[in-house]
Structure formats: structure tokens, C-alpha cells
Design a protein around this motif. Structure first.
Motif, PDB file in Angstrom:
ATOM      1  N   ASN A   1       0.721  -1.157  -0.105  1.00 57.63           N
ATOM      2  CA  ASN A   1      -0.122   0.074   0.167  1.00 57.63           C
ATOM      3  C   ASN A   1       0.739   1.194  -0.186  1.00 57.63           C
ATOM      4  O   ASN A   1       0.446   2.376  -0.110  1.00 57.63           O
TER       5      ASN A   1
ATOM      6  N   LEU B   1      -5.926   2.779   1.810  1.00 54.38           N
ATOM      7  CA  LEU B   1      -7.344   2.140   1.827  1.00 54.38           C
ATOM      8  C   LEU B   1      -7.685   1.472   3.309  1.00 54.38           C
ATOM      9  O   LEU B   1      -6.612   0.659   3.640  1.00 54.38           O
TER      10      LEU B   1
ATOM     11  N   THR C   1     -10.951   0.160   5.934  1.00 57.72           N
ATOM     12  CA  THR C   1     -12.376  -0.002   6.439  1.00 57.72           C
ATOM     13  C   THR C   1     -12.735   0.546   7.737  1.00 57.72           C
ATOM     14  O   THR C   1     -12.000   0.339   8.928  1.00 57.72           O
TER      15      THR C   1
ATOM     16  N   ASN D   1     -17.379   1.029   6.275  1.00 55.75           N
ATOM     17  CA  ASN D   1     -17.492   1.834   5.109  1.00 55.75           C
ATOM     18  C   ASN D   1     -15.719   1.635   4.670  1.00 55.75           C
ATOM     19  O   ASN D   1     -14.889   1.848   5.491  1.00 55.75           O
ATOM     20  N   GLN D   2     -15.785   1.522   3.203  1.00 58.71           N
ATOM     21  CA  GLN D   2     -14.344   1.649   2.653  1.00 58.71           C
ATOM     22  C   GLN D   2     -13.993   3.047   2.574  1.00 58.71           C
ATOM     23  O   GLN D   2     -14.587   3.935   1.875  1.00 58.71           O
TER      24      GLN D   2
ATOM     25  N   ILE E   1     -10.843   5.666   1.390  1.00 58.82           N
ATOM     26  CA  ILE E   1      -9.497   6.075   0.706  1.00 58.82           C
ATOM     27  C   ILE E   1      -9.162   7.441   1.270  1.00 58.82           C
ATOM     28  O   ILE E   1     -10.080   8.561   1.106  1.00 58.82           O
TER      29      ILE E   1
ATOM     30  N   GLY F   1     -14.612   4.844  -0.686  1.00 66.54           N
ATOM     31  CA  GLY F   1     -14.259   4.127  -1.918  1.00 66.54           C
ATOM     32  C   GLY F   1     -14.824   4.122  -3.108  1.00 66.54           C
ATOM     33  O   GLY F   1     -14.333   4.335  -4.108  1.00 66.54           O
ATOM     34  N   GLU F   2     -16.271   4.206  -2.851  1.00 64.06           N
ATOM     35  CA  GLU F   2     -16.909   4.406  -4.121  1.00 64.06           C
ATOM     36  C   GLU F   2     -16.948   5.581  -4.696  1.00 64.06           C
ATOM     37  O   GLU F   2     -17.390   5.634  -5.814  1.00 64.06           O
TER      38      GLU F   2
ATOM     39  N   TYR G   1     -14.186   7.142  -5.418  1.00 63.72           N
ATOM     40  CA  TYR G   1     -12.655   7.419  -6.258  1.00 63.72           C
ATOM     41  C   TYR G   1     -13.102   7.275  -7.622  1.00 63.72           C
ATOM     42  O   TYR G   1     -13.607   6.291  -8.187  1.00 63.72           O
TER      43      TYR G   1
END
Length: 114
Positions: free
Chosen positions: A60, A70, A72, A76-77, A79, A111-112, A114
Motif C-alpha cells: 500500500n 485504503l 475500512t 465503510n471502505q 480512501i 471507496g465508491e 474514487y
């Protein structure tokens, strides 16, 4: 010798990035609309997790600059990433190892997004 200089440069960048991430000083921290819209307790947990993130490794953080990750938080993911911009708003290339000439901007997002 050049490898040592590059290693020192990357360590400087990592230190400056960690300073922004942990203190919020010497740069800007932006929350995406998705993170800003989370419940307050979840948003606080996200910010704390980003501040205290220390699990950097070859996968990473291949360049050793601590500039993104990244993780969690409460399913919730998340970034987070740090970008660099010229302080004088010029279009010149910036050197992230030179805090006098650049402004760090960290964005924390879902994450969604990005």
C-alpha cells in the motif's frame, strides 16, 4: 549514493505527509460529500482512523511516502490520499519534499467516490 539521497527524500516526504495527516497543520484536509454525510460518530471514527493509520507496507506504500491508503471503518471502505500543489499557484512541477514551495491537500473519501 543517489539511492541514499532518494531514500532521505522519501523519508522527508513521508514525515511531512504524516504531520499533515496527524495534526492537520501545513495543508488542507478535505472530506468528500460521502464522508461529510456520514453520522457524526462514524465521521469521527473515520478521521481518527486516518490520523492514526500506521499499517504502511510494500503493497500500500510502494514508494515509502505515506501519501495514500485504503482502510475500512465501520463497514465503510475509506480512501485517503495526499496531493501536492504549488503554493504560488504556478504550473511548475512541485517537489513534495520542499514544504516552502508546495501545499499538501489530503482528501478523505468513500471507496465508491474514487
Amino acid at each position: 549514493m543517489p539511492e541514499l539521497c532518494e531514500a532521505t527524500r522519501r523519508a522527508t516526504i513521508a514525515r511531512l505527509n504524516d504531520h499533515l495527516r496527524f495534526t492537520g497543520e501545513d495543508g488542507w484536509i478535505l472530506l468528500s460529500a460521502g464522508v461529510a454525510g456520514l453520522p457524526i460518530a462514524t465521521k469521527d471514527a473515520v478521521i481518527s482512523a486516518v490520523r492514526h493509520f500506521a499499517d504502511f507496507n510494500e503493497d500500500n506504500d510502494p514508494h515509502g511516502e505515506h501519501d495514500c491508503a485504503l482502510l475500512t471503518v465501520r463497514s465503510n471502505q475509506i480512501i485517503w490520499k495526499i496531493d501536492y500543489y504549488p503554493r504560488d499557484r504556478s504550473t511548475e512541477d512541485v517537489d513534495p519534499a520542499d514544504p516552502a514551495t508546495i501545499k499538501r491537500v489530503m482528501t478523505i473519501m468513500l471507496g465508491e467516490e474514487y
